[in-house]
Design a protein around this motif. Sequence first.
Motif, PDB file in Angstrom:
ATOM      1  N   GLU A  21       0.752  -1.928   0.093  1.00 52.32           N
ATOM      2  CA  GLU A  21       0.149  -0.143   0.181  1.00 52.32           C
ATOM      3  C   GLU A  21       0.875   1.492  -0.244  1.00 52.32           C
ATOM      4  O   GLU A  21       0.741   2.521  -0.929  1.00 52.32           O
ATOM      5  CB  GLU A  21      -1.171  -0.241   1.463  1.00 52.32           C
ATOM      6  CG  GLU A  21      -2.035  -1.029   1.263  1.00 52.32           C
ATOM      7  CD  GLU A  21      -1.793  -2.713   1.155  1.00 52.32           C
ATOM      8  OE1 GLU A  21      -0.436  -2.770   1.925  1.00 52.32           O
ATOM      9  OE2 GLU A  21      -2.330  -3.054   1.305  1.00 52.32           O
TER      10      GLU A  21
ATOM     11  N   ARG B 122      -4.267   6.797 -10.731  1.00 52.79           N
ATOM     12  CA  ARG B 122      -4.622   6.776  -9.745  1.00 52.79           C
ATOM     13  C   ARG B 122      -6.782   6.717  -9.573  1.00 52.79           C
ATOM     14  O   ARG B 122      -7.627   6.250  -8.992  1.00 52.79           O
ATOM     15  CB  ARG B 122      -4.874   8.206  -9.621  1.00 52.79           C
ATOM     16  CG  ARG B 122      -4.150   9.211  -9.116  1.00 52.79           C
ATOM     17  CD  ARG B 122      -3.496  10.493  -8.665  1.00 52.79           C
ATOM     18  NE  ARG B 122      -2.359  10.858  -8.434  1.00 52.79           N
ATOM     19  CZ  ARG B 122      -2.327  11.370  -9.006  1.00 52.79           C
ATOM     20  NH1 ARG B 122      -2.251  12.203  -9.809  1.00 52.79           N
ATOM     21  NH2 ARG B 122      -0.689  12.223  -8.776  1.00 52.79           N
TER      22      ARG B 122
ATOM     23  N   ASP C 226       0.828   4.192  -2.549  1.00 49.42           N
ATOM     24  CA  ASP C 226       1.202   5.368  -2.713  1.00 49.42           C
ATOM     25  C   ASP C 226       1.634   6.908  -3.263  1.00 49.42           C
ATOM     26  O   ASP C 226       1.558   7.586  -3.406  1.00 49.42           O
ATOM     27  CB  ASP C 226       0.279   5.947  -1.234  1.00 49.42           C
ATOM     28  CG  ASP C 226      -0.564   5.461  -0.175  1.00 49.42           C
ATOM     29  OD1 ASP C 226      -1.878   4.904  -1.516  1.00 49.42           O
ATOM     30  OD2 ASP C 226      -0.772   4.661   0.246  1.00 49.42           O
TER      31      ASP C 226
ATOM     32  N   GLU D  92       1.238   8.953  -5.666  1.00 47.82           N
ATOM     33  CA  GLU D  92       1.695  10.752  -5.491  1.00 47.82           C
ATOM     34  C   GLU D  92       2.689  11.617  -6.420  1.00 47.82           C
ATOM     35  O   GLU D  92       2.944  12.427  -6.212  1.00 47.82           O
ATOM     36  CB  GLU D  92       2.108  10.482  -4.249  1.00 47.82           C
ATOM     37  CG  GLU D  92       1.746  10.945  -2.929  1.00 47.82           C
ATOM     38  CD  GLU D  92       1.285   9.964  -1.353  1.00 47.82           C
ATOM     39  OE1 GLU D  92       2.503  10.078  -1.030  1.00 47.82           O
ATOM     40  OE2 GLU D  92       0.304   9.717   0.019  1.00 47.82           O
TER      41      GLU D  92
END
Length: 311
Positions: free
Chosen positions: A93, A285, A97, A101
């Motif tokens: 995870e 995303r 992320d 980002e």
Amino acid sequence: EDAEKMANFQTRIDSEDRIEANDWMPEAYRRTLVRQISQHAHSEIIGQLPEGAWITRAPSLRRKAALLAKVQDECGHGLYLYAAAETLNASREALMDQLMEGKAKYSSIFNYPTMTWADIGAIGWLVDGAAIMNQIPLCRCSYGPYARAMIRVCKEESFHQRQGFEIMMTLAKGSARQKAMAQDALNRWWWPSLMMFGPPDTDSQHSDQSTRWKIKRFSNDELRQKFVDATVPQAQFLGLTLPDPDLRQDEVTGNWIYGEIDWEEFKQVIAGNGPCNQDRLASRRKAHEEGAWVREAAAAYAARQASRNAA
Ligand code: ACO
């Protein structure tokens, strides 16, 4: 005590011992592997996007089936690689992320657009060809879980390379327009493929340490040269011209000497300013958000199973 552990660790590496997940390792070795393996995983995941865009537009059922299988393979490679990173205590995870980002790197090559069907041929031939050149030596990397993951990955990459070459072959032997399409795709993908191997050895900050740890078996420039030497005869066989006026064969070594690579372009692409960087991250995303219901359903199912087992 640490100095002794370090010395023993290097002795194990030097004697070609495989390091496994539960073995002692220097923190910097673990960090280097998490960096490389996660960047590699992200590359496989993002790498689905430029080719995925052509699944609905493949020119025949046979081409569609092969491309679909290839893109699914890339997804599988990403998942093995995240699993390899998890053996080093990096959470999947957290890695994902970082990617979403915009804080994580992935291969520069996937920030270029796929303009025509010939690009699918050029990617399979050149990009997967470069990936194999870089990844075969990784099957002998000192870290066991990464090395083992690479064995299957390389077998699948070799199928990808052949399907790409076969597309190029069909176009290159086709009508004048088809041949021109193949040449145009080669013109656009050649230099970015050479950049996949990373900066020149003189600027490669991680190479020395990664070589001592036997994560890297060949330098960036050595692999780039092997790739050029393998690819020039393939281009000749296709009857296509590599977009490099300085390309010439060294009479003594037989190596193909190539012209100057535009390292400024490379720097811009890895800094996030390539033609498709924004678009790739936005697609990633969106896919993640649209998959939320699958993650929620899987978690709810797991929780129900756990409470049933407890009862
Ligand atoms: N695209 C994006 N970043 C790159 C590239 C590239 N083509 N080449 C090098 N870099 C980055 C490195 O990740 C490093 O960045 P960091 O310090 O922020 O982590 C920096 O440039 C300096 O490069 P090096 O010191 O040479 O880095 P390294 O020793 O890790 O060598 C290499 C780079 C050869 C790419 C290595 O990491 C590797 O072999 N990785 C595994 C293979 C891989 O990731 N392949 C992905 C493309 S293939 C595919 O997915 C189909």
